[in-house]
Design a protein around this motif. Structure first.
Motif, PDB file in Angstrom:
ATOM      1  N   UNK A 104      20.018  12.491  29.791  1.00  0.00           N
ATOM      2  CA  UNK A 104      19.477  13.658  30.459  1.00  0.00           C
ATOM      3  C   UNK A 104      19.921  14.963  29.804  1.00  0.00           C
ATOM      4  N   UNK A 105      20.340  14.861  28.522  1.00  0.00           N
ATOM      5  CA  UNK A 105      20.840  16.056  27.844  1.00  0.00           C
ATOM      6  C   UNK A 105      19.723  17.052  27.567  1.00  0.00           C
ATOM      7  N   UNK A 106      18.502  16.545  27.280  1.00  0.00           N
ATOM      8  CA  UNK A 106      17.411  17.427  26.902  1.00  0.00           C
ATOM      9  C   UNK A 106      16.524  17.786  28.090  1.00  0.00           C
ATOM     10  N   UNK A 107      16.142  16.821  28.908  1.00  0.00           N
ATOM     11  CA  UNK A 107      15.287  17.059  30.053  1.00  0.00           C
ATOM     12  C   UNK A 107      16.126  17.018  31.323  1.00  0.00           C
ATOM     13  N   UNK A 108      15.732  17.775  32.332  1.00  0.00           N
ATOM     14  CA  UNK A 108      16.495  17.850  33.568  1.00  0.00           C
ATOM     15  C   UNK A 108      16.454  16.515  34.318  1.00  0.00           C
ATOM     16  N   UNK A 109      17.605  16.051  34.824  1.00  0.00           N
ATOM     17  CA  UNK A 109      17.650  14.751  35.519  1.00  0.00           C
ATOM     18  C   UNK A 109      16.635  14.621  36.647  1.00  0.00           C
ATOM     19  N   UNK A 110      16.446  15.691  37.427  1.00  0.00           N
ATOM     20  CA  UNK A 110      15.509  15.613  38.548  1.00  0.00           C
ATOM     21  C   UNK A 110      14.091  15.342  38.057  1.00  0.00           C
ATOM     22  N   UNK A 111      13.688  16.033  36.982  1.00  0.00           N
ATOM     23  CA  UNK A 111      12.333  15.830  36.472  1.00  0.00           C
ATOM     24  C   UNK A 111      12.187  14.444  35.853  1.00  0.00           C
ATOM     25  N   UNK A 112      13.250  13.961  35.209  1.00  0.00           N
ATOM     26  CA  UNK A 112      13.204  12.619  34.637  1.00  0.00           C
ATOM     27  C   UNK A 112      12.956  11.593  35.727  1.00  0.00           C
ATOM     28  N   UNK A 113      13.685  11.709  36.818  1.00  0.00           N
ATOM     29  CA  UNK A 113      13.518  10.758  37.919  1.00  0.00           C
ATOM     30  C   UNK A 113      12.140  10.874  38.563  1.00  0.00           C
ATOM     31  N   UNK A 114      11.659  12.097  38.727  1.00  0.00           N
ATOM     32  CA  UNK A 114      10.325  12.298  39.298  1.00  0.00           C
ATOM     33  C   UNK A 114       9.250  11.711  38.389  1.00  0.00           C
ATOM     34  N   UNK A 115       9.418  11.910  37.083  1.00  0.00           N
ATOM     35  CA  UNK A 115       8.441  11.387  36.123  1.00  0.00           C
ATOM     36  C   UNK A 115       8.434   9.863  36.136  1.00  0.00           C
ATOM     37  N   UNK A 116       9.641   9.278  36.232  1.00  0.00           N
ATOM     38  CA  UNK A 116       9.726   7.822  36.304  1.00  0.00           C
ATOM     39  C   UNK A 116       9.011   7.275  37.527  1.00  0.00           C
ATOM     40  N   UNK A 117       9.227   7.918  38.669  1.00  0.00           N
ATOM     41  CA  UNK A 117       8.578   7.491  39.904  1.00  0.00           C
ATOM     42  C   UNK A 117       7.054   7.660  39.807  1.00  0.00           C
ATOM     43  N   UNK A 118       6.621   8.743  39.188  1.00  0.00           N
ATOM     44  CA  UNK A 118       5.197   9.029  38.997  1.00  0.00           C
ATOM     45  C   UNK A 118       4.528   7.925  38.181  1.00  0.00           C
ATOM     46  N   UNK A 119       5.193   7.495  37.108  1.00  0.00           N
ATOM     47  CA  UNK A 119       4.613   6.461  36.254  1.00  0.00           C
ATOM     48  C   UNK A 119       4.726   5.080  36.877  1.00  0.00           C
ATOM     49  N   UNK A 120       5.757   4.868  37.686  1.00  0.00           N
ATOM     50  CA  UNK A 120       5.846   3.592  38.397  1.00  0.00           C
ATOM     51  C   UNK A 120       4.665   3.454  39.364  1.00  0.00           C
ATOM     52  N   UNK A 121       4.362   4.547  40.070  1.00  0.00           N
ATOM     53  CA  UNK A 121       3.268   4.535  41.034  1.00  0.00           C
ATOM     54  C   UNK A 121       1.940   4.240  40.357  1.00  0.00           C
ATOM     55  N   UNK A 122       1.789   4.717  39.126  1.00  0.00           N
ATOM     56  CA  UNK A 122       0.544   4.493  38.387  1.00  0.00           C
ATOM     57  C   UNK A 122       0.523   3.150  37.667  1.00  0.00           C
ATOM     58  N   UNK A 123       1.607   2.423  37.707  1.00  0.00           N
ATOM     59  CA  UNK A 123       1.669   1.126  37.046  1.00  0.00           C
ATOM     60  C   UNK A 123       1.964   1.205  35.568  1.00  0.00           C
ATOM     61  N   UNK A 124       2.302   2.396  35.071  1.00  0.00           N
ATOM     62  CA  UNK A 124       2.599   2.559  33.645  1.00  0.00           C
ATOM     63  C   UNK A 124       4.026   2.107  33.331  1.00  0.00           C
TER      64      UNK A 124
END
Length: 459
Positions: free
Chosen positions: A22-42
């Motif tokens: 999480x050095x480059x991207x903010x941890x909160x956005x990383x987690x949100x992005x992961x959840x977003x892609x999980x929901x889409x099946x990616x």
């Protein structure tokens, strides 16, 4: 004092080493992005449900992610295993790498090496995401592999720190994909009616995302009247026949101002997969594929809006040049039967059968020493390439475990199994009317293909 400073520095170093992801991207956005892609099946988690966002991403894993992203979960990757001709890709990853290769989303290091376990660097990640998320038309002009990171940063899709890292994590990849998709969607929330370039009024998109194709964008004539009506069953309709047949008839005139594609509707899911399989089985020197209007950047969201394009794919240009002396010899022969026999024998000099090996046209038709190893599917694709180069109608046909060709010679469709003949040093199945004990796994598609290539040939 020195001990205190030393302790503080060690503590700071320990924190830095413990949190590389999480050095480059903010941890909160990383987690949100992961959840977003999980929901889409990616994105899919491990056995514990963890998305492993702090872990690195391998090239094989990237292929799986990109397949789900590009295919929107509507394609069966197993249909693309044939396209993975690399010898270093594990069995689980072959369908995903094959899909990405077939759709020109990734490439290997050379003709046999993909590097499935190699870490993904930012340039790789940026390139494939740009190709998937509406930026493909800019490749070669607005951006290239070497400038993809700079371009992505300029679009606000990743941070400069991520772009400059030696590798990219699953979390950083998630942020990149999510931002790209959201930026794409933000500009198309209420798509206005739009016409395909040089085809005014070809289609209209509506606020609910549905599409209406105007009457003058269907095929210019009913080609299906020339075909055996018995082939029009299930997914294989007269409308689909007309759309594909118009491309086959008109190839070579695409640069004409009067040229236009014919459109039809193909439902997502099994229907789309079946149609894609049909055009793939016909592809030889020319690759037939879903035509994507250049001004419809998110065409993958509208897979039901369907036309077929034909082009020589870049990786086939050198093989085509390589076989020109052979093609010149074949064209001196008096009949198509003699040409098929000549090309059959030529291919047998290049290949030797080995289960699981895939010497496809870029490998088979290139300088090499000795015979290359190839399985039945590779033999069939290579032979189809040769036949198409001399304008002999040819396509691949398969069972659950075997693949070979059919060619149109002497007014009838005949079987040619180069791999079997080469393995047995015979001509057992060469221009044969029947193939005992072999059962076509897609007979309806096969009949449809025969009529597409030679109208009326199954009557």
């Amino acid at each position: 004092m020195k001990k205190t400073v030393c302790a503080l520095l060690c503590a700071a170093l320990a924190v830095t080493l413990a949190c590389p992801a999480f050095a480059a991207e903010q941890p909160a956005e990383v987690n949100e992005a992961g959840a977003y892609l999980r929901e889409r099946g990616v994105y899919r988690g491990d056995s514990t449900g963890s998305l492993m966002l702090d872990k690195g991403l391998t090239r094989a894993e990237m292929a799986a992610v990109i397949t789900r992203l590009h295919g929107e979960g509507e394609v069966n990757p197993e249909h693309y295993t044939w396209a993975c001709y690399f010898t270093d890709v594990p069995a689980w990853a072959k369908p995903y790498v094959g899909y990405c290769i077939a759709n020109l989303l990734v490439s290997g290091y050379d003709s046999s090496r993909y590097g499935p376990n190699d870490p993904v660097n930012p340039a790789m990640a940026c390139t494939v995401v740009l190709r998937c998320c509406g930026y493909a038309d800019g490749e070669g002009s607005a951006w290239s592999y070497s400038t993809a990171c700079d371009y992505v940063v300029s679009q606000g899709l990743i941070s400069p720190a991520t772009a400059q890292s030696p590798t990219i994590t699953r979390g950083e990849m998630a942020v990149l994909i999510r931002r790209a998709l959201q930026k794409q969607e933000a500009g198309q929330q209420t798509p206005p009616p739009v016409a395909v370039e040089a085809q005014a009024g070809a289609y209209q998109t509506h606020p609910d995302g549905s599409i209406t194709i105007s009457a003058d964008s269907w095929s210019r004539e009913d080609f299906s009247q020339q075909a055996n009506p018995a082939v029009f069953t299930g997914y294989y309709t007269r409308e689909l026949y007309n759309a594909i047949r118009q491309t086959l008839v008109d190839y070579g005139n695409q640069d004409s101002p009067d040229y236009r594609f014919a459109y039809t509707m193909v439902a997502k899911g099994d229907a789309y997969s079946a149609v894609k399989n049909v055009v793939g089985r016909m592809s030889g020197v020319l690759r037939y594929e879903h035509y994507a209007p250049k001004n419809l950047a998110n065409y993958w969201q509208y897979l039901d809006y369907y036309a077929v394009d034909a082009k020589v794919q870049e990786s086939y240009r050198e093989p085509l040049e390589f076989i020109q002396p052979v093609i010149a010899e074949a064209n001196q022969l008096a009949s198509d039967r003699e040409k098929v026999e000549y090309l059959h024998d030529y291919l047998c000099t290049l290949l030797a059968y080995e289960e699981g090996a895939k010497a496809m046209p870029p490998q088979a038709f290139a300088p090499h020493i000795g015979e290359l190893k190839a399985n039945c599917g590779a033999y069939a694709v290579d032979f189809k390439f040769l036949c198409s180069a001399v304008d002999i109608p040819c396509f691949t046909i398969t069972t659950d475990i075997h693949g070979w060709n059919m060619v149109y010679v002497d007014g009838k469709w005949l079987h040619v199994d180069v791999s079997l003949n080469d393995l047995t040093h015979s001509r057992a199945i060469l221009l044969s009317e029947n193939y005992p004990r072999q059962i076509d796994q897609a007979p309806e598609a096969t009949a449809f293909i025969k009529e597409l290539l030679v109208p009326g040939s199954t009557k």
